[in-house]
Scaffold this motif. Structure first.
Motif, PDB file in Angstrom:
ATOM      1  N   ALA A 199      -7.772   8.736  -1.768  1.00 54.80           N
ATOM      2  CA  ALA A 199      -6.611   8.122  -1.119  1.00 54.80           C
ATOM      3  C   ALA A 199      -6.843   6.662  -0.773  1.00 54.80           C
ATOM      4  O   ALA A 199      -5.899   5.878  -0.695  1.00 54.80           O
ATOM      5  N   THR A 200      -8.121   6.293  -0.565  1.00 54.36           N
ATOM      6  CA  THR A 200      -8.411   4.936  -0.094  1.00 54.36           C
ATOM      7  C   THR A 200      -9.423   4.189  -0.956  1.00 54.36           C
ATOM      8  O   THR A 200      -9.588   2.981  -0.803  1.00 54.36           O
ATOM      9  N   GLY A 201     -10.117   4.896  -1.826  1.00 52.79           N
ATOM     10  CA  GLY A 201     -11.179   4.280  -2.599  1.00 52.79           C
ATOM     11  C   GLY A 201     -12.461   4.088  -1.818  1.00 52.79           C
ATOM     12  O   GLY A 201     -13.459   3.582  -2.347  1.00 52.79           O
ATOM     13  N   ASN A 238       2.515  -0.281   0.287  1.00 51.60           N
ATOM     14  CA  ASN A 238       2.025   0.213   1.584  1.00 51.60           C
ATOM     15  C   ASN A 238       0.574   0.693   1.541  1.00 51.60           C
ATOM     16  O   ASN A 238       0.216   1.705   2.155  1.00 51.60           O
ATOM     17  N   GLY A 239      -0.232  -0.031   0.797  1.00 51.37           N
ATOM     18  CA  GLY A 239      -1.650   0.293   0.736  1.00 51.37           C
ATOM     19  C   GLY A 239      -2.019   1.404  -0.224  1.00 51.37           C
ATOM     20  O   GLY A 239      -3.202   1.733  -0.363  1.00 51.37           O
ATOM     21  N   LEU A 240      -1.032   1.994  -0.903  1.00 53.72           N
ATOM     22  CA  LEU A 240      -1.327   3.100  -1.815  1.00 53.72           C
ATOM     23  C   LEU A 240      -2.025   2.625  -3.082  1.00 53.72           C
ATOM     24  O   LEU A 240      -2.552   3.447  -3.846  1.00 53.72           O
ATOM     25  N   ASP A 241      -2.039   1.324  -3.321  1.00 57.35           N
ATOM     26  CA  ASP A 241      -2.716   0.792  -4.500  1.00 57.35           C
ATOM     27  C   ASP A 241      -4.229   1.019  -4.442  1.00 57.35           C
ATOM     28  O   ASP A 241      -4.913   0.972  -5.468  1.00 57.35           O
ATOM     29  N   ARG A 242      -4.752   1.275  -3.247  1.00 53.11           N
ATOM     30  CA  ARG A 242      -6.197   1.529  -3.114  1.00 53.11           C
ATOM     31  C   ARG A 242      -6.563   2.938  -3.583  1.00 53.11           C
ATOM     32  O   ARG A 242      -7.737   3.235  -3.811  1.00 53.11           O
ATOM     33  N   GLY A 243      -5.558   3.804  -3.699  1.00 58.63           N
ATOM     34  CA  GLY A 243      -5.797   5.173  -4.133  1.00 58.63           C
ATOM     35  C   GLY A 243      -5.149   5.457  -5.469  1.00 58.63           C
ATOM     36  O   GLY A 243      -4.740   4.549  -6.201  1.00 58.63           O
TER      37      GLY A 243
END
Length: 475
Positions: free
Chosen positions: A22-24, A353-358
């Motif tokens: 989800a976060t890398g 919304n930060g989902l690019d990290r996952g």
């Protein structure tokens, strides 16, 4: 790793990183074992086998009861470990831990129900007695999508039967396995009875399981391709095999069912574990007269599902396991749209919304799907619901059975006669009739055709770890 009752690193000192999908974020470094560690684990299991098999069923049962108690005490810790490592929402992780614990409880009880029998003999001076005895050392390989319950679904019946075991968990989720083996260790299970080898490369461990004559039984949950490899390799030594492989589940909705209720069920089971479940419905066949209200409700429910980090409140959809999974799902969606399917929602990787990290993919609904599309033929393992309209019952049954897979299937109808016909006519090991969760520790789980061999759960599950021995006595 856990070998012969002790925790240890890899002999080489090598490790591999475990990350949060989800976060890398890097979560831990885990021992990267190989063939040497696997041989030692097998030797430990082999040395422990006679002693473990020689215990009474009541004694083995007591160890499983202790493990069940400890697992429930650590339910929240296990669930949070799972959500961080595998990605599923915390509520789903808690449900999985409970489901996994159910197998320890069920087989603690089932251990005491391994019955023999006497058989009437054709001669007056002859008696026949049948015993059921443990197969021996078990080599087990478990998947990443259900990283706790798939362990107990194999370990519990093996131990209840009197077998010892060496387990290799999925390289994506070794932390869940480590935490579960802490439960087994703290339950006091004797050294050598349960062994854990973690590795980033599964090939050497699988090869040792196949070639080592001390392994008498293989149990594997994963892809059909790898399962076939295990089946072929096991044939050389006639090892017993249990294989729970891929699925391509049909979801049939007839015009006598409530389409809104059916769509609610379809959305829930399709997006369960972000579609990363072997029982996930891959093809939704809906009778033409109720397609529109079904699609309206399905799209409404799917678009309201929030994707994100499973530790956050309100998250219903977690990440896919890796970038390769994203690419596979996106390829199927693009192929369907290019061939005429209607994209009603989703259809893209989530990056805001930060989902690019996952590794997140938008919950997706496709209409007008046809047999020439990849998604109609291939297992998706992602959050995509393809809908196909049909006119007649016979047509729906024929399309549903038109696959090499045969694991799970679903039917929505209020007609009892139709429900029985479809139940009997579907060529699948599991059929949910107005039921999206036709599984339990007490029920047999498994498929037909290329979805596997054998059953897990229920009284059938322990039978996979037992040999039948006949005694003929002359009196």
């Amino acid at each position: 790793m856990y070998i012969n009752g002790a925790w240890e690193p890899a002999e080489s000192g090598a490790t591999f990183a475990v990350t949060n999908p989800a976060t890398g974020e890097k979560l831990a470094d885990v021992p990267d074992g190989g063939r040497a560690e696997t041989v030692r684990a097998i030797d430990a299991a082999h040395a422990a086998f006679r002693g473990w098999a020689g215990l009474t069923a009541y004694q083995r049962s007591e160890f499983l009861y202790r493990a069940w108690t400890l697992m429930l005490e650590r339910k929240e810790h296990l669930a949070q470990t799972m959500t961080r490592e595998q990605g599923k929402p915390i509520r789903a992780a808690r449900n999985e831990v409970q489901y996994g614990a159910d197998f320890l409880l069920w087989y603690a009880e089932e251990a005491k129900r391994v019955y023999g029998e006497t058989i009437p003999a054709p001669r007056g001076d002859q008696r026949f007695i049948v015993l059921r005895q443990p197969v021996g050392v078990v080599g087990a390989v478990t998947p990443w999508n259900y990283p706790v319950s798939m362990l107990t679904r194999k370990i519990a019946p093996a131990l209840a039967a009197g077998c010892t075991i060496v387990l290799k968990p999925a390289e994506a989720t070794p932390m869940c396995a480590i935490e579960m083996f802490k439960v087994l260790h703290d339950a006091g299970i004797p050294k050598g009875v349960v062994n854990l080898v973690t590795a980033n490369d599964p090939a050497p461990i699988g090869e040792e399981f196949l070639s080592n004559r001390k392994i008498r039984k293989l149990t594997f949950t994963g892809s059909t391709e790898v399962g076939k490899m295990f089946a072929r390799g096991a044939a050389d030594q006639m090892k017993r095999v249990s294989l729970e492989l891929g699925g391509h589940a049909p979801f049939l909705v007839f015009d006598d069912a409530d389409p809104v209720h059916a769509a609610k069920g379809a959305a829930m089971v399709k997006m369960l574990n972000t579609g990363q479940a072997c029982i996930s419905p891959n093809r939704m066949f809906v009778q033409r007269s109720v397609v529109e209200p079904f699609l309206d409700e399905l799209v409404s429910r799917v678009t309201r599902m929030r994707a994100g980090n499973g530790m956050e409140d309100g998250v219903a959809v977690g990440p896919l396991v890796d970038d390769g999974a994203i690419e596979k799902v996106d390829r199927q969606v693009k192929d369907a749209v290019a061939k005429g399917a209607k994209l009603l929602c989703g259809g893209h990787r989530l990056m805001d919304n930060g989902l690019d990290r996952g590794t997140f993919y938008a919950p997706t609904v496709l209409a007008d799907v046809r047999p020439d599309m990849l998604i109609y033929r291939e297992e998706t393992f992602g959050p995509v619901a393809p809908v196909i309209a049909f006119d007649k019952e016979e047509e729906a049954l024929e399309m549903a059975n038109d696959t090499h897979y045969g694991l799970a299937s679903y039917v929505y109808t209020q007609n009892l006669a139709r429900g029985m016909r479809i139940f009997e006519g579907l060529d699948f090991g599991i059929v949910g009739i107005n039921d999206i969760n036709p599984t339990a520790a007490a029920a047999p789980f498994g498929g037909s055709k290329q979805s596997g061999l054998g059953r897990e759960g229920g009284h059938e599950g322990i039978g996979e770890y037992l040999e039948t021995k006949l005694g003929g006595f002359s009196v």
